[in-house]
Scaffold this motif. Sequence first.
Motif, PDB file in Angstrom:
ATOM      1  N   VAL A   1      -3.662   4.655  -1.869  1.00 12.91           N
ATOM      2  CA  VAL A   1      -4.639   5.486  -1.176  1.00 12.91           C
ATOM      3  C   VAL A   1      -4.307   6.919  -1.564  1.00 12.91           C
ATOM      4  N   SER A   2      -5.183   7.543  -2.369  1.00  9.14           N
ATOM      5  CA  SER A   2      -4.933   8.894  -2.875  1.00  9.14           C
ATOM      6  C   SER A   2      -5.722   9.917  -2.076  1.00  9.14           C
ATOM      7  N   THR A   3      -5.042  10.992  -1.680  1.00 16.32           N
ATOM      8  CA  THR A   3      -5.691  12.077  -0.950  1.00 16.32           C
ATOM      9  C   THR A   3      -5.404  13.401  -1.645  1.00 16.32           C
TER      10      THR A   3
ATOM     11  N   THR B   1       0.827  -1.197   0.000  1.00 17.78           N
ATOM     12  CA  THR B   1       0.000   0.000   0.000  1.00 17.78           C
ATOM     13  C   THR B   1       0.865   1.252   0.000  1.00 17.78           C
ATOM     14  N   VAL B   2       0.522   2.173  -0.886  1.00 20.42           N
ATOM     15  CA  VAL B   2       1.186   3.469  -0.982  1.00 20.42           C
ATOM     16  C   VAL B   2       0.155   4.539  -0.667  1.00 20.42           C
ATOM     17  N   LEU B   3       0.527   5.495   0.178  1.00 20.53           N
ATOM     18  CA  LEU B   3      -0.319   6.646   0.485  1.00 20.53           C
ATOM     19  C   LEU B   3       0.219   7.832  -0.297  1.00 20.53           C
ATOM     20  N   SER B   4      -0.626   8.462  -1.114  1.00 22.15           N
ATOM     21  CA  SER B   4      -0.182   9.635  -1.865  1.00 22.15           C
ATOM     22  C   SER B   4      -1.042  10.841  -1.515  1.00 22.15           C
ATOM     23  N   ALA B   5      -0.390  12.003  -1.538  1.00 20.62           N
ATOM     24  CA  ALA B   5      -1.087  13.268  -1.308  1.00 20.62           C
ATOM     25  C   ALA B   5      -0.704  14.223  -2.429  1.00 20.62           C
TER      26      ALA B   5
ATOM     27  N   LEU C   1      -0.520   9.666 -11.255  1.00 19.97           N
ATOM     28  CA  LEU C   1       0.372   9.033 -10.295  1.00 19.97           C
ATOM     29  C   LEU C   1      -0.190   7.680  -9.862  1.00 19.97           C
ATOM     30  N   HIS C   2      -1.475   7.652  -9.551  1.00 22.85           N
ATOM     31  CA  HIS C   2      -2.150   6.409  -9.165  1.00 22.85           C
ATOM     32  C   HIS C   2      -2.011   5.372 -10.280  1.00 22.85           C
ATOM     33  N   ASP C   3      -2.316   5.790 -11.514  1.00 18.81           N
ATOM     34  CA  ASP C   3      -2.259   4.865 -12.655  1.00 18.81           C
ATOM     35  C   ASP C   3      -0.838   4.352 -12.893  1.00 18.81           C
TER      36      ASP C   3
ATOM     37  N   VAL D   1      -2.819  -1.191   9.022  1.00 22.80           N
ATOM     38  CA  VAL D   1      -2.544  -1.323   7.592  1.00 22.80           C
ATOM     39  C   VAL D   1      -1.117  -0.840   7.369  1.00 22.80           C
ATOM     40  N   LYS D   2      -0.289  -1.710   6.816  1.00 20.94           N
ATOM     41  CA  LYS D   2       1.117  -1.360   6.584  1.00 20.94           C
ATOM     42  C   LYS D   2       1.225  -0.477   5.349  1.00 20.94           C
ATOM     43  N   LEU D   3       1.836   0.685   5.513  1.00 18.10           N
ATOM     44  CA  LEU D   3       2.113   1.573   4.385  1.00 18.10           C
ATOM     45  C   LEU D   3       3.570   1.375   3.994  1.00 18.10           C
ATOM     46  N   ASP D   4       3.815   1.021   2.742  1.00 15.45           N
ATOM     47  CA  ASP D   4       5.179   0.765   2.277  1.00 15.45           C
ATOM     48  C   ASP D   4       5.881   2.027   1.791  1.00 15.45           C
ATOM     49  N   LEU D   5       5.105   3.047   1.427  1.00 19.99           N
ATOM     50  CA  LEU D   5       5.682   4.270   0.883  1.00 19.99           C
ATOM     51  C   LEU D   5       4.673   5.391   1.010  1.00 19.99           C
ATOM     52  N   LEU D   6       5.182   6.607   1.275  1.00 22.36           N
ATOM     53  CA  LEU D   6       4.360   7.813   1.276  1.00 22.36           C
ATOM     54  C   LEU D   6       4.878   8.697   0.143  1.00 22.36           C
ATOM     55  N   ILE D   7       3.987   9.132  -0.756  1.00 22.61           N
ATOM     56  CA  ILE D   7       4.352  10.064  -1.822  1.00 22.61           C
ATOM     57  C   ILE D   7       3.618  11.362  -1.535  1.00 22.61           C
ATOM     58  N   LEU D   8       4.382  12.411  -1.226  1.00 20.10           N
ATOM     59  CA  LEU D   8       3.791  13.660  -0.763  1.00 20.10           C
ATOM     60  C   LEU D   8       4.160  14.818  -1.683  1.00 20.10           C
ATOM     61  N   ASP D   9       3.143  15.502  -2.198  1.00 15.93           N
ATOM     62  CA  ASP D   9       3.380  16.723  -2.959  1.00 15.93           C
ATOM     63  C   ASP D   9       3.923  17.764  -1.979  1.00 15.93           C
TER      64      ASP D   9
END
Length: 196
Positions: free
Chosen positions: A91-93, A63-67, A77-79, A111-119
């Motif tokens: 998980v897009s925010t 799972t990757v969390l992106s903002a 980015l999601h695609d 829920v384990k997050l493997d990476l955070l992608i932050l604008d």
Amino acid sequence: VSDFCPSCGGRVTCDVKVIGNMKVVVCGNCQFKISEKEIAVSTAPADALSAVAAPAGPKTLGTVLSAEDTAGIRAALHDALIARQIAKTVVSTENGFEALIAFHKSIRNQVKLDLLILDVNMPILDGINLAVCIRAAEKAAGLPKHPILFFTSNIIDEPFRRALEYLAPARYINKGEGNSGMEFGERLATVLRGFL
């Protein structure tokens, strides 16, 4: 020496380092390892060389969390993450505040997050301040630090470089200008392979 840095998204001045028998080319801006090449011939017997395992391919993240506040970039980015099998779930925010809520929900729900992608530049709560909040939450909960990839159109400067060091493990990728989705997806995959 000048070369293309996938993290910076353009040609940059590079540093060349010799480490052992390897020639390493590193971006002068962000320190991304652009290339690595053996400069000495190995004297190991052929049997020993055949016993060396081939490097493993890139691992698919869970799972990757992106903002990201721009809807089109958020969708691209999601695609790119899903289509290139970089991540199974994204998980897009829309902004840092929503991302912080999603981060705390993931902790609560284990829920384990493997990476955070932050604008970096977002309304309400920007990426740097969001990362500081996340590092504080990790420390308070006794969690290991999540890798953070900052997503920005900013050119890296000294304050941003210091922020990356403080918030480590952290890297950045420049959104670039006029890049095709395919080109950006390739750069994203390259940067993540080098980072993770």
